[in-house]
Design a protein around this motif. Structure first.
Motif, short mmCIF file in Angstrom:
data_model
loop_
_atom_site.label_atom_id
_atom_site.label_comp_id
_atom_site.label_asym_id
_atom_site.label_seq_id
_atom_site.Cartn_x
_atom_site.Cartn_y
_atom_site.Cartn_z
N LYS A 5 0.85 -1.19 0.00
CA LYS A 5 0.00 0.00 0.00
C LYS A 5 0.88 1.24 0.00
O LYS A 5 1.90 1.28 0.68
CB LYS A 5 -0.88 0.03 1.25
CG LYS A 5 -1.97 -1.01 1.23
CD LYS A 5 -2.86 -0.84 2.44
CE LYS A 5 -3.93 -1.90 2.45
NZ LYS A 5 -4.81 -1.76 3.61
N ARG A 7 2.02 4.98 0.80
CA ARG A 7 1.92 5.81 2.00
C ARG A 7 0.99 6.98 1.73
O ARG A 7 0.98 7.54 0.65
CB ARG A 7 3.28 6.39 2.37
CG ARG A 7 4.11 5.48 3.17
CD ARG A 7 5.22 6.30 3.77
NE ARG A 7 6.37 5.45 3.93
CZ ARG A 7 7.56 5.88 4.23
NH1 ARG A 7 7.78 7.16 4.36
NH2 ARG A 7 8.55 5.05 4.38
N ARG A 8 0.27 7.31 2.74
CA ARG A 8 -0.60 8.48 2.64
C ARG A 8 0.29 9.71 2.84
O ARG A 8 1.10 9.76 3.76
CB ARG A 8 -1.65 8.40 3.73
CG ARG A 8 -2.68 9.45 3.63
CD ARG A 8 -3.72 9.24 4.69
NE ARG A 8 -4.66 10.33 4.58
CZ ARG A 8 -5.87 10.27 5.02
NH1 ARG A 8 -6.30 9.18 5.62
NH2 ARG A 8 -6.67 11.30 4.91
N PRO A 9 0.15 10.73 1.97
CA PRO A 9 1.02 11.90 2.11
C PRO A 9 0.75 12.64 3.42
O PRO A 9 -0.39 12.69 3.89
CB PRO A 9 0.68 12.76 0.91
CG PRO A 9 -0.65 12.27 0.43
CD PRO A 9 -0.78 10.85 0.87
N THR A 10 1.80 13.18 3.98
CA THR A 10 1.64 13.98 5.19
C THR A 10 0.93 15.29 4.81
O THR A 10 0.93 15.68 3.64
CB THR A 10 3.00 14.32 5.83
OG1 THR A 10 3.71 15.17 4.92
CG2 THR A 10 3.80 13.07 6.13
#
Length: 111
Positions: A5, A7-10
């Motif tokens: 998966k 990574r979700r952006p910060t």
């Protein structure tokens, strides 16, 4: 094989992407930061405004009603009041960091 998966952006990454997009629509002008016919008068004006907005910022903090507007304006005018380009740059970098923090705060309100 399972795909990892992403990574979700910060929040900062998303804000910087927005800034990059907005920057593409700006001219590539090579002009002085403090323009005009009398840059020294401009610096004097910026110095007075920086002091005024720092005072507003401090007063608001002491009254328990802070706002990003006074913080940003104090930082902006403070950076523009500098004579040394190295100090102008560091002040503008600080302003950019404060702007990103302001956007993070605003994004929390929006969500």
């Amino acid at each position: 094989m399972t795909q990892a998966k992403g990574r979700r952006p910060t929040p900062v990454t998303a804000i910087l992407a927005d800034i990059r997009t907005a920057r593409k629509h700006l001219d590539d002008r090579l002009v002085p930061v403090g323009g005009g016919r009398h840059p020294h008068k401009g610096r004097d004006h910026h110095q007075r405004e920086a002091a005024r907005w720092r005072s507003v910022d401090i007063s608001r903090d002491l009254d328990g009603v802070p706002g990003w507007d006074s913080t940003l304006l104090a930082a902006l005018f403070g950076a523009l009041a500098e004579q040394d380009p190295v100090h102008v740059r560091s002040g503008l970098v600080r302003l950019a960091a404060l702007t990103v923090a302001t956007l993070e705060s605003l994004d929390k309100e929006i969500q």
